[in-house]
Every structure is written in C-alpha cells, then in structure tokens.
Design a protein around this motif. Sequence first.
Motif, PDB file in Angstrom:
ATOM      1  N   MET A 182     -26.217   3.225  45.554  1.00  0.00           N
ATOM      2  CA  MET A 182     -25.523   4.409  45.026  1.00  0.00           C
ATOM      3  C   MET A 182     -24.044   4.188  44.689  1.00  0.00           C
ATOM      4  O   MET A 182     -23.617   4.600  43.611  1.00  0.00           O
ATOM      5  CB  MET A 182     -25.713   5.591  45.964  1.00  0.00           C
ATOM      6  CG  MET A 182     -27.151   6.098  45.936  1.00  0.00           C
ATOM      7  SD  MET A 182     -27.477   7.458  47.047  1.00  0.00           S
ATOM      8  CE  MET A 182     -26.445   8.724  46.377  1.00  0.00           C
ATOM      9  N   PRO A 183     -23.244   3.552  45.552  1.00  0.00           N
ATOM     10  CA  PRO A 183     -21.816   3.398  45.189  1.00  0.00           C
ATOM     11  C   PRO A 183     -21.590   2.611  43.890  1.00  0.00           C
ATOM     12  O   PRO A 183     -20.832   3.069  43.036  1.00  0.00           O
ATOM     13  CB  PRO A 183     -21.209   2.684  46.407  1.00  0.00           C
ATOM     14  CG  PRO A 183     -22.106   3.055  47.539  1.00  0.00           C
ATOM     15  CD  PRO A 183     -23.487   3.141  46.946  1.00  0.00           C
ATOM     16  N   ALA A 205     -23.645   2.294  41.418  1.00  0.00           N
ATOM     17  CA  ALA A 205     -24.202   3.106  40.330  1.00  0.00           C
ATOM     18  C   ALA A 205     -23.234   4.216  39.941  1.00  0.00           C
ATOM     19  O   ALA A 205     -23.019   4.471  38.749  1.00  0.00           O
ATOM     20  CB  ALA A 205     -25.550   3.682  40.736  1.00  0.00           C
ATOM     21  N   GLN A 206     -22.655   4.886  40.920  1.00  0.00           N
ATOM     22  CA  GLN A 206     -21.696   5.953  40.621  1.00  0.00           C
ATOM     23  C   GLN A 206     -20.444   5.380  39.944  1.00  0.00           C
ATOM     24  O   GLN A 206     -19.924   5.971  38.998  1.00  0.00           O
ATOM     25  CB  GLN A 206     -21.301   6.718  41.895  1.00  0.00           C
ATOM     26  CG  GLN A 206     -22.435   7.469  42.554  1.00  0.00           C
ATOM     27  CD  GLN A 206     -22.952   8.648  41.731  1.00  0.00           C
ATOM     28  OE1 GLN A 206     -22.471   8.971  40.658  1.00  0.00           O
ATOM     29  NE2 GLN A 206     -23.992   9.289  42.252  1.00  0.00           N
ATOM     30  N   ALA A 207     -19.990   4.223  40.410  1.00  0.00           N
ATOM     31  CA  ALA A 207     -18.814   3.588  39.796  1.00  0.00           C
ATOM     32  C   ALA A 207     -19.122   3.163  38.361  1.00  0.00           C
ATOM     33  O   ALA A 207     -18.303   3.360  37.453  1.00  0.00           O
ATOM     34  CB  ALA A 207     -18.370   2.383  40.626  1.00  0.00           C
ATOM     35  N   TYR A 208     -20.296   2.607  38.161  1.00  0.00           N
ATOM     36  CA  TYR A 208     -20.715   2.203  36.809  1.00  0.00           C
ATOM     37  C   TYR A 208     -20.798   3.424  35.890  1.00  0.00           C
ATOM     38  O   TYR A 208     -20.331   3.381  34.748  1.00  0.00           O
ATOM     39  CB  TYR A 208     -22.065   1.486  36.894  1.00  0.00           C
ATOM     40  CG  TYR A 208     -22.616   1.099  35.550  1.00  0.00           C
ATOM     41  CD1 TYR A 208     -22.193  -0.064  34.914  1.00  0.00           C
ATOM     42  CD2 TYR A 208     -23.569   1.886  34.911  1.00  0.00           C
ATOM     43  CE1 TYR A 208     -22.700  -0.426  33.686  1.00  0.00           C
ATOM     44  CE2 TYR A 208     -24.079   1.532  33.678  1.00  0.00           C
ATOM     45  CZ  TYR A 208     -23.643   0.371  33.067  1.00  0.00           C
ATOM     46  OH  TYR A 208     -24.152   0.023  31.850  1.00  0.00           O
ATOM     47  N   HIS A 209     -21.375   4.495  36.401  1.00  0.00           N
ATOM     48  CA  HIS A 209     -21.495   5.724  35.617  1.00  0.00           C
ATOM     49  C   HIS A 209     -20.117   6.264  35.259  1.00  0.00           C
ATOM     50  O   HIS A 209     -19.867   6.664  34.117  1.00  0.00           O
ATOM     51  CB  HIS A 209     -22.295   6.773  36.402  1.00  0.00           C
ATOM     52  CG  HIS A 209     -22.351   8.110  35.750  1.00  0.00           C
ATOM     53  ND1 HIS A 209     -23.034   8.336  34.580  1.00  0.00           N
ATOM     54  CD2 HIS A 209     -21.791   9.303  36.097  1.00  0.00           C
ATOM     55  CE1 HIS A 209     -22.895   9.606  34.229  1.00  0.00           C
ATOM     56  NE2 HIS A 209     -22.137  10.207  35.141  1.00  0.00           N
ATOM     57  N   TRP A 210     -19.198   6.287  36.216  1.00  0.00           N
ATOM     58  CA  TRP A 210     -17.839   6.774  35.973  1.00  0.00           C
ATOM     59  C   TRP A 210     -17.156   5.947  34.891  1.00  0.00           C
ATOM     60  O   TRP A 210     -16.552   6.492  33.960  1.00  0.00           O
ATOM     61  CB  TRP A 210     -17.041   6.728  37.279  1.00  0.00           C
ATOM     62  CG  TRP A 210     -15.649   7.245  37.136  1.00  0.00           C
ATOM     63  CD1 TRP A 210     -15.239   8.544  37.192  1.00  0.00           C
ATOM     64  CD2 TRP A 210     -14.473   6.474  36.894  1.00  0.00           C
ATOM     65  NE1 TRP A 210     -13.883   8.627  37.004  1.00  0.00           N
ATOM     66  CE2 TRP A 210     -13.388   7.363  36.813  1.00  0.00           C
ATOM     67  CE3 TRP A 210     -14.238   5.110  36.737  1.00  0.00           C
ATOM     68  CZ2 TRP A 210     -12.085   6.931  36.587  1.00  0.00           C
ATOM     69  CZ3 TRP A 210     -12.948   4.688  36.498  1.00  0.00           C
ATOM     70  CH2 TRP A 210     -11.890   5.608  36.428  1.00  0.00           C
ATOM     71  N   MET A 211     -17.261   4.579  35.000  1.00  0.00           N
ATOM     72  CA  MET A 211     -16.638   3.718  33.992  1.00  0.00           C
ATOM     73  C   MET A 211     -17.291   3.901  32.629  1.00  0.00           C
ATOM     74  O   MET A 211     -16.600   3.936  31.609  1.00  0.00           O
ATOM     75  CB  MET A 211     -16.735   2.247  34.421  1.00  0.00           C
ATOM     76  CG  MET A 211     -15.778   1.876  35.527  1.00  0.00           C
ATOM     77  SD  MET A 211     -15.678   0.108  35.857  1.00  0.00           S
ATOM     78  CE  MET A 211     -17.342  -0.300  36.305  1.00  0.00           C
ATOM     79  N   LYS A 259     -21.038  13.419  38.928  1.00  0.00           N
ATOM     80  CA  LYS A 259     -21.779  12.337  39.568  1.00  0.00           C
ATOM     81  C   LYS A 259     -23.252  12.408  39.199  1.00  0.00           C
ATOM     82  O   LYS A 259     -23.778  13.481  38.896  1.00  0.00           O
ATOM     83  CB  LYS A 259     -21.626  12.407  41.087  1.00  0.00           C
ATOM     84  CG  LYS A 259     -20.248  12.048  41.554  1.00  0.00           C
ATOM     85  CD  LYS A 259     -20.219  11.890  43.056  1.00  0.00           C
ATOM     86  CE  LYS A 259     -18.865  11.340  43.470  1.00  0.00           C
ATOM     87  NZ  LYS A 259     -18.864  10.843  44.817  1.00  0.00           N
ATOM     88  N   LEU A 260     -23.876  11.226  39.255  1.00  0.00           N
ATOM     89  CA  LEU A 260     -25.318  11.164  39.021  1.00  0.00           C
ATOM     90  C   LEU A 260     -26.049  11.812  40.198  1.00  0.00           C
ATOM     91  O   LEU A 260     -25.556  11.768  41.336  1.00  0.00           O
ATOM     92  CB  LEU A 260     -25.773   9.708  38.918  1.00  0.00           C
ATOM     93  CG  LEU A 260     -25.309   8.915  37.699  1.00  0.00           C
ATOM     94  CD1 LEU A 260     -25.700   7.445  37.870  1.00  0.00           C
ATOM     95  CD2 LEU A 260     -25.929   9.470  36.444  1.00  0.00           C
ATOM     96  N   ASN A 261     -27.243  12.361  39.922  1.00  0.00           N
ATOM     97  CA  ASN A 261     -28.015  12.861  41.063  1.00  0.00           C
ATOM     98  C   ASN A 261     -28.530  11.667  41.857  1.00  0.00           C
ATOM     99  O   ASN A 261     -28.472  10.526  41.406  1.00  0.00           O
ATOM    100  CB  ASN A 261     -29.148  13.793  40.610  1.00  0.00           C
ATOM    101  CG  ASN A 261     -30.200  13.083  39.798  1.00  0.00           C
ATOM    102  OD1 ASN A 261     -30.523  11.925  40.045  1.00  0.00           O
ATOM    103  ND2 ASN A 261     -30.745  13.777  38.810  1.00  0.00           N
ATOM    104  N   GLN A 262     -29.023  11.932  43.041  1.00  0.00           N
ATOM    105  CA  GLN A 262     -29.382  10.856  43.957  1.00  0.00           C
ATOM    106  C   GLN A 262     -30.434   9.926  43.373  1.00  0.00           C
ATOM    107  O   GLN A 262     -30.293   8.704  43.451  1.00  0.00           O
ATOM    108  CB  GLN A 262     -29.868  11.435  45.291  1.00  0.00           C
ATOM    109  CG  GLN A 262     -30.100  10.356  46.330  1.00  0.00           C
ATOM    110  CD  GLN A 262     -30.481  10.945  47.686  1.00  0.00           C
ATOM    111  OE1 GLN A 262     -30.718  12.129  47.805  1.00  0.00           O
ATOM    112  NE2 GLN A 262     -30.529  10.086  48.684  1.00  0.00           N
ATOM    113  N   GLN A 263     -31.485  10.452  42.780  1.00  0.00           N
ATOM    114  CA  GLN A 263     -32.565   9.608  42.256  1.00  0.00           C
ATOM    115  C   GLN A 263     -32.073   8.738  41.093  1.00  0.00           C
ATOM    116  O   GLN A 263     -32.391   7.548  41.017  1.00  0.00           O
ATOM    117  CB  GLN A 263     -33.765  10.459  41.811  1.00  0.00           C
ATOM    118  CG  GLN A 263     -34.996   9.645  41.469  1.00  0.00           C
ATOM    119  CD  GLN A 263     -35.446   8.761  42.622  1.00  0.00           C
ATOM    120  OE1 GLN A 263     -35.486   9.175  43.780  1.00  0.00           O
ATOM    121  NE2 GLN A 263     -35.762   7.527  42.317  1.00  0.00           N
ATOM    122  N   MET A 264     -31.279   9.318  40.200  1.00  0.00           N
ATOM    123  CA  MET A 264     -30.755   8.545  39.077  1.00  0.00           C
ATOM    124  C   MET A 264     -29.799   7.455  39.572  1.00  0.00           C
ATOM    125  O   MET A 264     -29.796   6.335  39.060  1.00  0.00           O
ATOM    126  CB  MET A 264     -30.052   9.456  38.080  1.00  0.00           C
ATOM    127  CG  MET A 264     -31.005  10.317  37.281  1.00  0.00           C
ATOM    128  SD  MET A 264     -30.148  11.414  36.152  1.00  0.00           S
ATOM    129  CE  MET A 264     -29.530  10.247  34.963  1.00  0.00           C
TER     130      MET A 264
END
Length: 152
Positions: free
Chosen positions: A43-44, A46-52, A71-76
């Motif tokens: 998750m960390p 993935a969230q950082a990648y999504h933010w960037m 933020k992405l939902n947990q499953q994504m």
Amino acid sequence: MVAAAFPIVKLAALAFRQVAKPIANSFKERAKNSPFFRVYICMPPAQAYHWMEVNVKMKLLGLGKPSQVQKLNQQMAIDLGAELLGEAIIFSAAALTLVAEYVRQSRKAAAEAVVVEKRWTTAESRIEELEFLVDKQAMEVRELTRLLYATK
C-alpha cells in the motif's frame, strides 16, 4: 575454447530472468493475501506512485498542481502495490544479470590485458637481449677488423 562456442553463462542468465517472472507472480499473490505485505509493503508504494502519477499528469496537462490527491481505495492500492512489487522483482533480476555479465566481462578483459602485457614484456626483454647481442657482435667485428689491419 568450447565455452566460446556455447555461452553457458548467457544461457544461465536468460534462465534466471525467465525464472524471475514466476517468482514475481508468486510474490504478488502472497502480497495480496498477507496482511503484513498488504499494509506495509504494497500500500505505501502504491499510494506514493498514485500521488506522483496524478501530480505529473496534472502538470503535463497544464492544470497546475492539484490541491489534494485522493488516495486509492484499499483493494486498488493492494493490486497496484502487488504489481509494483512484481515489476521491481523482475527489474532487479534483470539488473542483477546485467551487473553479473558486466563483472564477468571486466574480469575477462582484465585477464586478457594481463596476457597481452606479459607478451609485450617478453617481447621487449627479447629485443633488449638481441640489441645487446648485436652490440657485442659489432664490437667483435671491430676488434677483428683492427686485428686484420694490424697484421698487414
């Protein structure tokens, strides 16, 4: 010389890279099923990648900097994190094989350089010996020439 005809090292490197794909898939499945992997490994990043990704896309589209990235939902996040983990494993395997091949080629080149240096050193010492022999023979020829004129 048989090793040059059949590059077993390169074949082993290719096999290693091919084995890395199923290993990465196995890690992705474990990451999706393990709570520790989900929360701390997947998750960390993935969230950082999504933010960037959101920030870069917004800037490329000329929309400026987003005020807040949702933020992405947990499953994504778990799915994206598992994909990132798998890709990181495959990339690491490829990078490792490249580094190993580079080290192997460097050692091979160094060994060849030592052989060439030894040949040059041997050739130089042989040339010096021949120069000394030529000088000695020239001196003997001069001495014999002197003796020939002295006897006349």
